[in-house]
Design a protein around this motif. Structure first.
Motif, short mmCIF file in Angstrom:
data_model
loop_
_atom_site.label_atom_id
_atom_site.label_comp_id
_atom_site.label_asym_id
_atom_site.label_seq_id
_atom_site.Cartn_x
_atom_site.Cartn_y
_atom_site.Cartn_z
N GLU A 44 4.52 7.58 -1.59
CA GLU A 44 6.59 7.48 -0.80
C GLU A 44 5.96 6.02 0.48
O GLU A 44 4.94 6.47 1.32
N GLU A 45 7.13 5.29 0.67
CA GLU A 45 6.22 4.44 1.16
C GLU A 45 7.98 3.70 1.92
O GLU A 45 8.58 3.99 1.50
N ALA A 46 7.93 3.18 3.30
CA ALA A 46 8.87 2.62 3.81
C ALA A 46 9.30 1.12 3.56
O ALA A 46 8.45 0.87 2.64
N GLU A 47 9.86 0.95 3.73
CA GLU A 47 11.06 -0.42 3.32
C GLU A 47 10.24 -1.76 4.04
O GLU A 47 10.36 -2.64 3.41
N HIS A 48 10.09 -1.49 4.73
CA HIS A 48 9.72 -2.53 5.79
C HIS A 48 7.87 -2.93 4.88
O HIS A 48 7.09 -3.63 5.42
N LEU A 49 7.90 -2.00 3.91
CA LEU A 49 6.08 -2.77 4.02
C LEU A 49 5.71 -3.31 3.73
O LEU A 49 6.63 -3.70 2.22
N GLY A 50 4.68 -3.69 3.25
CA GLY A 50 4.13 -5.70 2.84
C GLY A 50 2.91 -5.61 2.01
O GLY A 50 2.19 -4.82 1.96
N PRO A 51 2.45 -6.62 1.21
CA PRO A 51 1.17 -6.09 0.66
C PRO A 51 -0.14 -6.76 1.90
O PRO A 51 -1.32 -6.36 1.21
N GLU A 52 0.38 -6.33 3.27
CA GLU A 52 -0.97 -6.37 4.57
C GLU A 52 -1.29 -5.05 4.44
O GLU A 52 -2.48 -4.57 4.78
N PHE A 53 -0.67 -3.80 3.98
CA PHE A 53 -0.97 -2.72 3.71
C PHE A 53 -1.52 -1.75 2.43
O PHE A 53 -1.96 -1.33 2.60
N ASP A 54 -1.60 -3.00 1.78
CA ASP A 54 -2.18 -2.79 0.15
C ASP A 54 -3.57 -1.58 0.15
O ASP A 54 -4.00 -0.94 -0.35
N THR A 55 -4.50 -2.39 0.84
CA THR A 55 -5.87 -2.33 1.25
C THR A 55 -6.20 -0.49 1.96
O THR A 55 -6.67 0.30 1.69
N THR A 56 -4.81 -0.33 3.03
CA THR A 56 -5.41 0.53 3.73
C THR A 56 -4.56 1.88 3.09
O THR A 56 -5.19 2.95 2.82
N ARG A 57 -3.59 1.43 1.95
CA ARG A 57 -2.62 2.12 1.13
C ARG A 57 -3.50 2.98 0.47
O ARG A 57 -3.78 4.13 0.11
N HIS A 58 -4.69 2.01 -0.15
CA HIS A 58 -5.37 2.52 -1.56
C HIS A 58 -6.49 3.14 -0.97
O HIS A 58 -7.15 4.03 -1.18
N ALA A 59 -7.22 3.20 0.23
CA ALA A 59 -7.85 3.83 1.05
C ALA A 59 -7.94 4.68 1.55
O ALA A 59 -8.10 5.81 1.47
#
Length: 320
Positions: free
Chosen positions: A6-21
């Motif tokens: 689940e992700e918040a509406e404000h989430l952008g591509p800058e969080f991609d590596t964090t989400r993968h981790a």
């Protein structure tokens, strides 16, 4: 293992590596049931193996276990920020890892940087066993510590060694002088047991509290081997701080228990407030009764926790 994300509406591509981790951490560690990421107390995203079905589109907000966990994580990150401010007086650095261990599970909040936290959860862990050294809880604890360290690496920041896991079990340097008698600030209650548990190598202060009173408090803070840890604060100033803080820990544990119990289940039996230079430990003995330990050496956080677990077991032979 089916993962739900689940992700918040404000989430952008800058969080991609964090989400993968975070996804990789929960896949790697079966003990972890839930992981969420918060920025300044705001939920960014979560990944879990809870097995709960997704909410139907017409469901009322706030009623699911995932919604409860999101709110609990938000509450915990604010509590951590408040505790961080309170602990600054001891001059032992920022609060980097918080463990709330209940009879039925454990909740973790590790700091990446002061405004960025990862919150993890272990549910329905099997067996009583020792509080420190519980297989599922320790596995999840290590996984979240490694995750926080990895996320710091993305920012070109070094490890803070949360949990002391990177140095746990390493050979200890022997103190230069022979063993000294501990300093006694309060001499009642379980004084003898506390005096046997405390030592200059790792567990530097131990206190026994009951009915809101510090019955026993002993420490090795003045040991010459700990001199480098007192460049910013005197031994007496730290003693005064911990004497007040250990008394207040009972009320804090009650408030945390009230927040955690409906979601995680069971009474809060162990809490760890891990700072950059060491940790404060809370172990529940019974209603209104607990023992507190302190280490000021980050490399000895695991060893000191182990000694506190043994002390709590000794003082409650029937278990927590």
């Amino acid at each position: 293992m089916e993962l739900y994300e689940e992700e918040a509406e404000h989430l952008g591509p800058e969080f991609d590596t964090t989400r993968h981790a975070c996804r990789a951490a929960i896949v790697k560690s079966p003990a972890l049931h839930y992981l969420a990421h918060y920025s300044s107390g705001v939920f960014d995203f979560g990944v879990d193996a809870l097995g709960d079905p997704p909410s139907p589109p017409d469901a009322l907000p706030g009623g699911t276990r995932r919604e409860e966990l999101k709110r609990l994580g938000r509450h915990l990150t604010f509590q951590v920020t408040s505790l961080d401010r309170a602990l600054q007086e001891a001059r032992t650095g920022r609060l980097i890892r918080t463990v709330l261990h209940t009879e039925q599970g454990a909740l973790f909040c590790d700091s990446v940087v002061p405004t960025e936290h990862v919150v993890g959860l272990v549910l329905d862990h099997a067996g009583a066993g020792p509080l420190f050294g519980h297989p599922a809880v320790d596995e999840a604890d290590r996984a979240i510590a490694e995750l926080a360290t990895g996320l710091r690496g993305e920012l070109s920041l070094g490890s803070l060694n949360p949990g002391g896991w990177e140095t746990f079990g390493a050979p200890q340097a022997l103190p230069g002088a022979g063993p000294r008698e501990p300093h006694v600030s309060a001499g009642e209650g379980a004084l003898d047991a506390c005096a046997e548990a405390v030592r200059a190598q790792d567990l530097h202060l131990v206190a026994h509290v009951a009915g809101g009173e510090v019955l026993a408090m002993v420490d090795h803070l003045a040991d010459p081997s700990l001199g480098p840890f007192f460049k910013q604060v005197t031994v007496e100033a730290r003693r005064r701080f911990y004497l007040g803080f250990v008394r207040e820990l009972g009320g804090l544990a009650t408030r945390l228990n009230r927040a955690v119990r409906p979601v995680v289940g069971g009474l809060l039996v162990r809490a760890v407030l891990d700072v950059e230079m060491g940790a404060v430990y809370y172990y529940r003995l019974g209603p209104g009764e607990y023992v507190v330990g302190v280490t000021i050496d980050q490399a000895q956080v695991g060893e000191a926790d182990d000694r506190m677990s043994a002390l709590a077991t000794r003082l409650t032979p029937s278990g927590p």
